[in-house]
Scaffold this motif. Sequence first.
Motif, PDB file in Angstrom:
ATOM      1  N   THR A   1       0.561  -1.353   0.102  1.00 42.27           N
ATOM      2  CA  THR A   1       0.024   0.063   0.219  1.00 42.27           C
ATOM      3  C   THR A   1       0.841   1.052  -0.089  1.00 42.27           C
ATOM      4  O   THR A   1       0.693   2.135  -0.690  1.00 42.27           O
TER       5      THR A   1
ATOM      6  N   THR B   1      -4.941   3.905  -2.537  1.00 45.33           N
ATOM      7  CA  THR B   1      -4.027   4.510  -1.851  1.00 45.33           C
ATOM      8  C   THR B   1      -3.392   5.594  -3.115  1.00 45.33           C
ATOM      9  O   THR B   1      -3.202   6.674  -3.076  1.00 45.33           O
TER      10      THR B   1
ATOM     11  N   LEU C   1      -2.405   7.137   5.734  1.00 52.08           N
ATOM     12  CA  LEU C   1      -3.243   6.760   4.674  1.00 52.08           C
ATOM     13  C   LEU C   1      -3.657   5.302   4.961  1.00 52.08           C
ATOM     14  O   LEU C   1      -4.676   4.594   5.037  1.00 52.08           O
ATOM     15  N   GLY C   2      -2.411   4.525   4.768  1.00 48.60           N
ATOM     16  CA  GLY C   2      -2.507   2.976   4.882  1.00 48.60           C
ATOM     17  C   GLY C   2      -2.913   2.429   6.257  1.00 48.60           C
ATOM     18  O   GLY C   2      -3.385   1.346   6.221  1.00 48.60           O
TER      19      GLY C   2
ATOM     20  N   GLY D   1       1.501   4.064  -2.956  1.00 50.78           N
ATOM     21  CA  GLY D   1       1.283   5.454  -2.771  1.00 50.78           C
ATOM     22  C   GLY D   1       2.513   6.454  -3.118  1.00 50.78           C
ATOM     23  O   GLY D   1       2.421   7.378  -3.598  1.00 50.78           O
TER      24      GLY D   1
ATOM     25  N   SER E   1     -10.374   7.987   4.660  1.00 54.08           N
ATOM     26  CA  SER E   1      -9.103   8.992   4.745  1.00 54.08           C
ATOM     27  C   SER E   1      -9.423  10.735   4.791  1.00 54.08           C
ATOM     28  O   SER E   1      -8.345  11.228   4.590  1.00 54.08           O
TER      29      SER E   1
ATOM     30  N   VAL F   1       0.951   9.101   3.279  1.00 52.16           N
ATOM     31  CA  VAL F   1       0.780   7.989   2.820  1.00 52.16           C
ATOM     32  C   VAL F   1       0.853   6.863   3.990  1.00 52.16           C
ATOM     33  O   VAL F   1       0.078   5.852   3.888  1.00 52.16           O
TER      34      VAL F   1
END
Length: 381
Positions: free
Chosen positions: A81, A285, A315-316, A85, A333, A312
């Motif tokens: 992921t 992502t 976000l994961g 990103g 998100s 990033v």
Amino acid sequence: MKKLGLLPRIAIAIVLGILIGFIAPQCLGELCATFNAIYGQFLGFMIPMIIIGFVVPAIGDIGARAGRLLVVTALLAYGFTVFAGLVSYTTGSIIFPGLIAGEAEVAVAESAGKLSPWFTVEMPPLMGVTTALVLSFLLGLGIAFSSGNALRKGMGEFRDIVSKTINTAILPLLPVYIFGIFLCMTVEGEVGMILKSFIKIIGIIFLLHVFVLVVQYCIAAPFARRNPFRMLYTMLPAYFTALGTQSSAATIPVTLRQSIRMGVREDVAGFVIPLCATIHLSGSTLKIVACALAIMIMHNQPHDLPLFIHFVMMLGITMVAAPGIPGGAIMASLGVLQSILGFDQEVIALMIALYIAMDSFGTACNVTGDGAIAAIVDRVS
């Protein structure tokens, strides 16, 4: 309209917003701006609730199944992921400025040309995004390693409340919100630049999806001792099923069947595929990073590498166990888009519209990549 899916409704809202925006009087634009301001306040209020409601039960459930396979699968899913990103950021930072060149000046129009709402209703969130994330990890780990079930049951019920709120309040009104945003952008003269830029960028995002999948299967091929492109071909039924369902969870039976046909042992596939349906989000992502980067370039905002590495990596985490609804990942998100990138409600609405317009491609990338993870875990185990 209720019989239509979310994507057709948003597409209709965008078209109507643009067409009506060319002839809309000032009062209609201000009415839409008023609705958007109130809806945006409610959405901001719900962001910490969404984080707590979905991250806590997810961590509690994953932690309860702690073991070697879980650790390997989670690390691979998170690594893929984050990789997706960063690939999206690197490619976008090189290509996007050339695609958007000469149009950024339009995006930073003078505030005097903006429509102002007649009034708004303040709904401050109960806590900040970082506080919500820390609390979610604390509660989730506590649930995972405690013997009691009261908190686990309570957080499961809270997740149901949040999910019900998303399905009955946020998503049904989302097309109206998107309609208002595009009508206001048309009145303010920004919509032409937005559409012109993102038509180009969508093509880049699709090619990046293909590249990420090829890299994932090239990594998995030495573990499985198979041809990566033959493995990818075997997983194509899962890819096309996800294009139609727009849901990783709904595609699990097909993904599971194709992983086994690819050579993954049935017991390993039965553990990895359902787990990756909630924690592996490479395609999602990639889209979010690309769209966010493009918007920041349009508005001449700083978009350096350390900022996006932070974005990033968070976000994961925040998208883990995103609700099983179309566009669930972008909903999960919203917090990091606000807290890390500083997006306001108008930009967030644009992000939601762009994400959902490409939702099926991101989901297809997610579930197809699950097969690569299953192949690696099968060999490691």
